[in-house]
Design a protein around this motif. Sequence first.
Motif, mmCIF file in Angstrom:
data_model
loop_
_atom_site.group_PDB
_atom_site.id
_atom_site.type_symbol
_atom_site.label_atom_id
_atom_site.label_comp_id
_atom_site.label_asym_id
_atom_site.label_seq_id
_atom_site.Cartn_x
_atom_site.Cartn_y
_atom_site.Cartn_z
ATOM 1 N N TYR A 33 -17.599 -5.268 -11.331
ATOM 2 C CA TYR A 33 -16.289 -4.666 -11.564
ATOM 3 C C TYR A 33 -16.372 -3.142 -11.661
ATOM 4 O O TYR A 33 -15.387 -2.491 -12.004
ATOM 5 C CB TYR A 33 -15.685 -5.202 -12.859
ATOM 6 N N VAL A 36 -13.694 -1.411 -9.753
ATOM 7 C CA VAL A 36 -12.368 -2.027 -9.806
ATOM 8 C C VAL A 36 -11.608 -1.463 -11.010
ATOM 9 O O VAL A 36 -12.100 -1.561 -12.137
ATOM 10 C CB VAL A 36 -12.466 -3.563 -9.937
ATOM 11 N N LEU A 40 -5.905 -2.813 -12.957
ATOM 12 C CA LEU A 40 -5.422 -3.337 -11.677
ATOM 13 C C LEU A 40 -4.399 -4.461 -11.867
ATOM 14 O O LEU A 40 -3.288 -4.398 -11.337
ATOM 15 C CB LEU A 40 -6.604 -3.849 -10.838
ATOM 16 N N PRO A 101 -13.844 -10.274 -9.175
ATOM 17 C CA PRO A 101 -13.333 -9.107 -8.462
ATOM 18 C C PRO A 101 -12.500 -9.405 -7.218
ATOM 19 O O PRO A 101 -11.397 -8.871 -7.060
ATOM 20 C CB PRO A 101 -14.605 -8.318 -8.121
ATOM 21 N N ASP A 104 -9.179 -11.132 -8.136
ATOM 22 C CA ASP A 104 -8.288 -10.177 -8.802
ATOM 23 C C ASP A 104 -7.633 -9.251 -7.789
ATOM 24 O O ASP A 104 -6.436 -8.933 -7.897
ATOM 25 C CB ASP A 104 -9.062 -9.344 -9.824
ATOM 26 N N ILE A 105 -8.388 -8.825 -6.795
ATOM 27 C CA ILE A 105 -7.836 -7.920 -5.788
ATOM 28 C C ILE A 105 -6.758 -8.609 -4.972
ATOM 29 O O ILE A 105 -5.665 -8.065 -4.782
ATOM 30 C CB ILE A 105 -8.963 -7.372 -4.882
ATOM 31 N N TYR A 106 -7.018 -9.818 -4.490
ATOM 32 C CA TYR A 106 -5.969 -10.439 -3.669
ATOM 33 C C TYR A 106 -4.792 -10.910 -4.509
ATOM 34 O O TYR A 106 -3.651 -10.919 -4.036
ATOM 35 C CB TYR A 106 -6.509 -11.475 -2.681
ATOM 36 N N SER A 108 -3.653 -9.166 -7.006
ATOM 37 C CA SER A 108 -2.882 -7.933 -7.207
ATOM 38 C C SER A 108 -1.956 -7.668 -6.029
ATOM 39 O O SER A 108 -0.810 -7.237 -6.200
ATOM 40 C CB SER A 108 -3.815 -6.737 -7.442
ATOM 41 N N LEU A 208 -4.541 -4.714 1.181
ATOM 42 C CA LEU A 208 -5.618 -5.636 0.847
ATOM 43 C C LEU A 208 -6.939 -5.141 1.444
ATOM 44 O O LEU A 208 -7.978 -5.107 0.758
ATOM 45 C CB LEU A 208 -5.306 -7.045 1.353
ATOM 46 N N ARG A 211 -8.111 -2.012 -0.554
ATOM 47 C CA ARG A 211 -8.674 -2.286 -1.880
ATOM 48 C C ARG A 211 -10.022 -2.978 -1.796
ATOM 49 O O ARG A 211 -10.921 -2.692 -2.590
ATOM 50 C CB ARG A 211 -7.683 -3.110 -2.707
ATOM 51 N N LEU A 212 -10.173 -3.890 -0.863
ATOM 52 C CA LEU A 212 -11.469 -4.536 -0.691
ATOM 53 C C LEU A 212 -12.545 -3.511 -0.333
ATOM 54 O O LEU A 212 -13.671 -3.566 -0.849
ATOM 55 C CB LEU A 212 -11.389 -5.615 0.400
ATOM 56 N N TYR A 215 -12.850 -0.779 -3.569
ATOM 57 C CA TYR A 215 -13.373 -1.315 -4.824
ATOM 58 C C TYR A 215 -14.681 -2.091 -4.675
ATOM 59 O O TYR A 215 -15.498 -2.105 -5.591
ATOM 60 C CB TYR A 215 -12.337 -2.225 -5.484
#
Length: 234
Positions: A33, A36, A40, A101, A104-106, A108, A208, A211-212, A215
Amino acid sequence: MKQKFITTPAFWDLFPEVEIAVLLANNVDNHSYANVPKELLERANLQALKWVENDPISANPVIKDWREAYQKFKTKKGARCAVENLLKRAKQQKGVGSINPVVDIYNSISLEWGFPVAGEDRDFLEGDLKLTIAEGGEKFIPISEDNIEEALRGEVVYKDADSVISRCWAWRDSARVQVTEETKNLIFYMENINPKRKEDHEQAIKLLQKRLKTYLDIEATSFLITKEQTEVAF
């Protein structure tokens, strides 16, 4: 041997205007993380509220679109699109919590843009991944449960050669392919069922990917699946 993401004619007969973004990523490290942002999901939960300002929740356009789509095929009683479940949590101030991680990103993105986003561990897929109409009886074990379920005849499902990957189209995912900290190779998909939201969908896809990369240093290649372009190899 190459696998494919395939959508079948039976699906397009029901939903000819749908567009599905498919993203592929390889050699992922989903442990840290470090890069990240801590806020978020907190920020995403707040931004989600703009999609569910009206009461009841079914009165909001994003929710209404999916409710109407679910009336076109056989579903398990009470099944709702995953994005409705996320937005409902945000509206009730329960918030969508952290899992790992990548998830959490997808999540968000799903909260901020009002699209369902799924991520699966490609290494546990058996053969091709298909979006199709169930014949009935296909096996499914949902995340966090041990009970084996069976898809209904006429249900929209994602499935591979082994079993159902996601029931009721974008409702619940299979435990077999869930994204964990040990996941190395990923496939994501994000559906847009409203042609008027095409630009939103495009921006959500780009965010997306951004961020991938920012982060987790993940390069995700994207493809667009439509009635005219029904499959992609991976």
